[in-house]
Design a protein around this motif. Structure first.
Motif, PDB file in Angstrom:
ATOM      1  N   GLU A   1      62.375  31.833   4.267  1.00 51.89           N
ATOM      2  CA  GLU A   1      63.093  32.695   5.204  1.00 51.89           C
ATOM      3  C   GLU A   1      63.774  33.870   4.493  1.00 51.89           C
ATOM      4  O   GLU A   1      63.695  34.999   4.950  1.00 51.89           O
ATOM      5  CB  GLU A   1      64.113  31.895   6.034  1.00 51.89           C
TER       6      GLU A   1
ATOM      7  N   GLN B   1      60.903  36.083   3.022  1.00 54.12           N
ATOM      8  CA  GLN B   1      60.091  36.645   4.101  1.00 54.12           C
ATOM      9  C   GLN B   1      60.869  37.727   4.857  1.00 54.12           C
ATOM     10  O   GLN B   1      60.304  38.770   5.218  1.00 54.12           O
ATOM     11  CB  GLN B   1      59.670  35.541   5.084  1.00 54.12           C
ATOM     12  N   ALA B   2      62.155  37.497   5.084  1.00 50.56           N
ATOM     13  CA  ALA B   2      62.939  38.462   5.853  1.00 50.56           C
ATOM     14  C   ALA B   2      63.203  39.737   5.053  1.00 50.56           C
ATOM     15  O   ALA B   2      63.143  40.843   5.595  1.00 50.56           O
ATOM     16  CB  ALA B   2      64.262  37.823   6.278  1.00 50.56           C
TER      17      ALA B   2
ATOM     18  N   HIS C   1      59.168  41.282   3.192  1.00 51.02           N
ATOM     19  CA  HIS C   1      57.853  41.085   3.802  1.00 51.02           C
ATOM     20  C   HIS C   1      56.932  42.275   3.571  1.00 51.02           C
ATOM     21  O   HIS C   1      55.716  42.104   3.424  1.00 51.02           O
ATOM     22  CB  HIS C   1      57.999  40.792   5.302  1.00 51.02           C
TER      23      HIS C   1
ATOM     24  N   CYS D   1      53.854  32.111   6.110  1.00 49.75           N
ATOM     25  CA  CYS D   1      53.980  31.929   7.564  1.00 49.75           C
ATOM     26  C   CYS D   1      54.902  30.780   7.923  1.00 49.75           C
ATOM     27  O   CYS D   1      55.464  30.749   9.036  1.00 49.75           O
ATOM     28  CB  CYS D   1      52.601  31.705   8.190  1.00 49.75           C
TER      29      CYS D   1
ATOM     30  N   VAL E   1      58.421  32.471   8.350  1.00 43.88           N
ATOM     31  CA  VAL E   1      58.501  33.844   8.844  1.00 43.88           C
ATOM     32  C   VAL E   1      58.870  33.868  10.323  1.00 43.88           C
ATOM     33  O   VAL E   1      58.477  32.981  11.090  1.00 43.88           O
ATOM     34  CB  VAL E   1      57.168  34.593   8.602  1.00 43.88           C
ATOM     35  N   GLU E   2      59.651  34.875  10.706  1.00 45.72           N
ATOM     36  CA  GLU E   2      59.921  35.088  12.122  1.00 45.72           C
ATOM     37  C   GLU E   2      58.691  35.726  12.784  1.00 45.72           C
ATOM     38  O   GLU E   2      57.978  36.524  12.180  1.00 45.72           O
ATOM     39  CB  GLU E   2      61.125  36.020  12.286  1.00 45.72           C
ATOM     40  N   ARG E   3      58.465  35.386  14.046  1.00 49.45           N
ATOM     41  CA  ARG E   3      57.294  35.899  14.753  1.00 49.45           C
ATOM     42  C   ARG E   3      57.244  37.424  14.727  1.00 49.45           C
ATOM     43  O   ARG E   3      56.201  38.024  14.446  1.00 49.45           O
ATOM     44  CB  ARG E   3      57.328  35.394  16.192  1.00 49.45           C
ATOM     45  N   ASN E   4      58.358  38.053  14.980  1.00 48.30           N
ATOM     46  CA  ASN E   4      58.368  39.520  15.053  1.00 48.30           C
ATOM     47  C   ASN E   4      58.078  40.171  13.705  1.00 48.30           C
ATOM     48  O   ASN E   4      57.608  41.312  13.658  1.00 48.30           O
ATOM     49  CB  ASN E   4      59.719  40.003  15.586  1.00 48.30           C
ATOM     50  N   THR E   5      58.362  39.457  12.633  1.00 50.83           N
ATOM     51  CA  THR E   5      58.055  39.981  11.298  1.00 50.83           C
ATOM     52  C   THR E   5      56.557  39.963  11.048  1.00 50.83           C
ATOM     53  O   THR E   5      55.999  40.866  10.418  1.00 50.83           O
ATOM     54  CB  THR E   5      58.784  39.156  10.217  1.00 50.83           C
TER      55      THR E   5
ATOM     56  N   ALA F   1      52.347  30.690  13.863  1.00 51.03           N
ATOM     57  CA  ALA F   1      53.510  31.536  13.603  1.00 51.03           C
ATOM     58  C   ALA F   1      53.591  32.723  14.564  1.00 51.03           C
ATOM     59  O   ALA F   1      54.682  33.168  14.920  1.00 51.03           O
ATOM     60  CB  ALA F   1      53.481  32.039  12.156  1.00 51.03           C
ATOM     61  N   SER F   2      52.434  33.245  14.983  1.00 51.36           N
ATOM     62  CA  SER F   2      52.448  34.429  15.840  1.00 51.36           C
ATOM     63  C   SER F   2      52.508  34.088  17.325  1.00 51.36           C
ATOM     64  O   SER F   2      52.676  34.968  18.167  1.00 51.36           O
ATOM     65  CB  SER F   2      51.212  35.292  15.571  1.00 51.36           C
TER      66      SER F   2
END
Length: 923
Positions: free
Chosen positions: A484, A487-488, A491, A521, A524-528, A572-573
């Protein structure tokens, strides 16, 4: 020696033993049956005849064979107990012997020990004697004659007899635990200083380790002086023996690390020179130049790297001996670091020595061999003897033990220059080192994460494929260990490195880039992820189904990895993945229909998993048109003949059905009759278990794990356990989603679930059953199939498990299961007998927790401080159990007296001291 059994018995046994060693299977099988028959009828006579034969047989081979057979027969379970796992010591043939027969047996074995002329046969006698002594003493029968004989043998003029005496002390330390400490230490020290035989010194060293390991705190305080002669066995040893001595000492690092505290500076000097062959080792541990004083420049290649030489095998053997010593010394240092990090952190230079040794070892890859590496399946990497796994793993262990403040500074003293080296092996080692230390140093590394990412991402453009492969490994590990955060924040840099690498020319490299994407993945946040979805999927599809103009046949492991990564990207998406559904699902369905050969087993199960995850991700409306096609394909696979080599199919098939149920929701109900029979069979399966003895050659079978339980070595086939666990997890899914539609299966599922609460071979099975019981109650209530008997049986079993449970973590699950069950069926279902049992169990568990916490609080302050982090984690688990106890009690009675007891137990925790210390500073 006078015969103790009739001549006809001896003659018959001699013939049976001769048949047992023959190569003819039928003759040997008949001989085994004859042995079992004779032991069932007259065990005393035939066991005594066997030990007598072990003394009088003409050949060393037959005497040795007789002793090995005697050992196995004496201590094997009596008939009918082979597959039982009792909590009490198992009953053996040894327990069936009369007192007179046992005394005669002991007398004969002591005669063999003291008169056998062959060293190799005498060692077999030692093994048998030790097992017999340990078995006897565990049942309250001392063996004083053995004690006297063994001490006498330590004074023998023959080194072989002295060695065997110390072998007995090593194998049966209880033989001397009740003697005066000074007398024992005197004998051991004399053995450690034996001037005639290295074998005697080694046996004495092992005896010391066993004795110290078995000693209590008071005895240990009297034995501190023994460490000096133990360590003094090391300096004068040639390499061929030094590895064995170091390996024999290493277990003591884990059991009693504080014994080494006064000796750590000397150990650093001596061992530091061994793990770094470029340093001056000096003649003894006390005068060797300590590692920290050597130059800080990174030497490569190290001086001991195996070079081609005209001197042939002798030089190669010498190099191998040096390497074995180096690894044994490193294992000693890492084990001590793991066991007592607080001591090691206070020793200047210890961490630097181990870190640098690991970095140099990780750089010792073969110069050539790239072609072989490119063609090798990545799954074979763990068997690659050319890769220095031991140094990689040692660095990982050191980082986990000591943490980032201790390990990061010395590691990054060298890593940047390694990444800039002309030699690809050092660049590779630098990247793998970052991956190795990421887990243990993550709390500190995240503060400098930008610099680390800045070092790693340029390596994706390296000219050497193995370096780019290592960059993928490094980045994937960072994504897992700093999940996290990386990834945040980074990315853009990560995707800029990974996405182009999906098109690397080497299959191993682009497959590993896809594997690293999975790690990315997972945190990771979906929007990322969404802005990068199209280029990722485009490249993964190309890996899965390359165009005809590429002219290359895609490797199986590349397709498997592409499918696995697609599944994770879809998960993830989420629904954004729907735009790619039409491109991917037909490919997966094609795999499921056609990938039937043994070469494609793994590809097929990966396709199952991917199809299920995509179905969940895109939602029911998108998936519905293909649902029946996928279900038919899975039913066809499920009904096809089972290939014994396909060990993954059962687990993946069960998991995929669960995913389809999640995607379809209640629309999955009509398919239950097709999926439930094999699912219940999997949940019903018993553990595939084998019992081993110490010399069993089948203990290291692939796909099996060994554990020690109740004094027995047990082998368990892991695939059967995984499938059983997956079955119960899937039942949880079905119950939670289908509710009343699952009603017809509540009764038979509950019949399987309640016994599985005590399935001690797999924690996951027990956890799933706790979640499943309240869900079954709800399904039964909603469908009208629930009966008072089912409720009573469930609560009774849960309460019973509470009464006997010793695992604090599982105790939490039990209390939560009762609470959730009562919410469904109502508190009146807890009848007075059950309520009384519940309160008795809670009192018992609170008393246990209180005693554990009181015991911890009585430990010396220095020990508590050293183990603070470990104890905090332990008490955190206990706090979860206390919270669930409290929730249940408050549900039953908001003023229950045991609520006060829970508060009292909480007050005993060391975490309370932390908060008091923090609060006290304000005053």
């Amino acid at each position: 020696m006078e015969a103790v059994v009739p001549q006809e018995i001896t003659a018959e046994l001699t013939q049976i033993l001769a048949n047992l060693v023959l190569g003819d299977n039928k003759i040997r099988s008949n001989a085994e049956k004859a042995v079992n028959d004779r032991l069932a009828q007259t065990p005393d006579l035939y066991l005594l005849a066997l030990v007598q034969f072990a003394i009088k047989a003409d050949t060393e081979v037959m005497r040795s064979f007789s002793l090995v057979l005697l050992r196995r027969l004496l201590l094997r379970p009596t008939p009918g107990q082979q597959q039982q796992l009792p909590k009490e010591p198992r009953s053996t043939l040894h327990d069936r012997l009369s007192s007179q027969a046992l005394s005669t047996l002991e007398h004969l074995l002591i005669h063999s020990l003291s008169h056998e002329p062959s060293d190799s046969v005498r060692r077999k006698t030692v093994d048998t004697v030790c097992d017999l002594a340990n078995n006897s003493m565990s049942r309250g029968r001392p063996w004083h004659a053995l004690q006297v004989q063994t001490f006498s043998m330590t004074q023998s003029a023959e080194p072989g007899f002295r060695e065997c005496a110390f072998r007995v002390f090593s194998g049966c330390p209880n033989l001397v635990m009740d003697l005066q400490t000074d007398a024992v230490l005197s004998v051991f020290q004399k053995g450690l200083q034996d001037s005639q035989s290295i074998d005697v010194r080694l046996a004495a060293l092992r005896a010391c380790v066993s004795y110290l390991t078995a000693s209590d705190t008071h005895q240990l305080s009297q034995c501190l002086s023994l460490l000096y002669p133990m360590l003094d066995t090391l300096p004068s040893l040639p390499n061929v023996h030094l590895k064995t001595f170091l390996s024999s000492l290493t277990p003591l690092c884990s059991s009693h690390p504080t014994l080494f505290a006064p000796h750590i500076p000397a150990l650093l000097s001596f061992l530091g020179a061994l793990i770094m062959p470029t340093a001056d080792s000096g003649p003894t541990p006390t005068v060797a130049k300590p590692f920290p004083n050597t130059s800080t420049s990174f030497a490569f290649p190290p001086g001991h790297v195996h070079q081609q030489s005209d001197e042939g095998d002798a030089e190669a053997a010498e190099d191998d001996e040096k390497e074995q010593v180096r690894r044994a010394a490193l294992e000693f240092m890492v084990s001590l670091s793991e066991a007592k990090p607080s001591i090691i952190k206070r020793v200047d230079g210890w961490t630097l020595a181990v870190v640098r040794a690991c970095l140099e070892g990780m750089g010792e890859l073969p110069e050539d061999g790239l072609g072989v590496w490119l063609e090798t399946d990545p799954s074979d990497d763990s068997q690659d003897e050319s890769y220095p796994h031991v140094y990689d793993q040692s660095l990982d262990r050191l980082a986990c033990a000591l943490g980032g403040k201790e390990v990061l500074p010395p590691a990054f003293q060298y890593i940047p220059s390694m990444l800039a080296s002309y030699d690809w092996r050092l660049r590779h080692a630098g990247l793998m080192a970052i991956a190795a230390i990421a887990e243990g140093t993550s709390k500190v590394m995240h503060l400098e994460l930008g610099k680390v990412v800045g070092l790693v991402t340029p390596m994706f453009k390296d000219t050497h494929p193995r370096v780019r492969y290592a960059a993928c490994q490094c980045l994937g590990q960072l994504c897992t260990d700093l999940e996290e955060v990386i990834q945040a924040r980074y990315h853009q840099q990560l995707f800029a490195a990974l996405i182009p690498t999906l098109e690397a020319p080497e299959p191993r490299v682009h497959a590993h880039a896809a594997a690293a994407l999975i790690n990315f993945c997972e945190g990771v946040e979906r929007n990322t992820l969404v802005p990068y979805l199209d280029p990722i999927v485009e490249r993964l599809l190309k890996m899965l189904n390359p165009s005809a103009e590429d002219g290359k046949q895609v490797k199986g492991y590349v397709q498997e990895q592409a499918i696995t990564t697609l599944a994770m990207v879809a998960d993830a998406s989420e629904d954004t993945f729907a735009k790619h559904y039409a491109s991917i699902m037909p490919l997966l369905l094609n795999v499921l229909r056609n990938a039937n050969s043994s070469d494609h087993h793994k590809l097929r199960v990966k396709a199952m998993e991917c199809a299920g995850l995509i179905a969940i991700a895109v939602g029911l409306d998108v998936f519905r048109p293909d649902a029946r096609i996928l279900i038919d394909a899975l039913i066809n696979i499920q009904n096809s003949p089972v290939d014994p080599s396909d060990t993954l199919l059962g687990t993946y098939l069960i998991a995929t059905w669960a995913k389809i149920c999640q995607a379809l929701g209640p629309e999955f109900g009509p398919f239950l009759p097709m999926v439930m029979p094999p699912l219940l069979d999997a949940a019903r399966a018993k553990a595939d278990v084998s019992l081993y003895d110490d010399e069993d050659e089948n203990r290291d079978r692939e796909g099996w794990e060994t554990i020690s339980m109740n004094g027995q070595i047990i082998g368990i086939r892991t695939s059967s356990l995984d499938e059983k666990c997956q079955a119960f997890d899937t039942l949880v899914v079905y119950c939670s989603i289908l509710n009343e539609l699952f009603g017809p299966y509540v009764t038979q599922t509950l019949e399987l679930t309640l016994p599985a609460l005590r399935f001690y071979f797999h924690e996951g099975v027990r956890e799933a059953t706790c979640r499943l019981i309240p869900l079954l109650m709800l399904c039964g209530k909603s469908s009208g199939t629930l009966t008072p008997e089912m409720v009573g049986a469930s609560l009774s079993k849960l309460v019973y498990c509470m009464q006997i449970e010793s695992d604090t973590s599982f105790l939490t699950s039990l209390y939560k299961s009762v609470t959730d069950t009562l919410r469904v069926v109502g508190i009146p279902a807890l009848t007075p007998p059950l309520s009384g049992g519940l309160m008795d169990a809670t009192k018992h568990q609170l008393q246990n927790l209180a005693e554990k916490r009181k015991y911890r609080s009585q430990r010396p302050a220095a020990e508590l401080e050293d183990d603070r982090e470990e104890l905090s984690l332990l008490e955190e688990m206990e706090e979860f159990a206390l919270e669930d106890m409290e929730k249940l009690l408050r549900m039953l009675d908001g003023q229950h007296p045991l609520l006060v007891a829970i508060s009292s137990v909480r007050e005993l925790g060391i975490n309370r001291w932390d908060s008091e210390d923090e609060g006290g500073s304000d005053g």
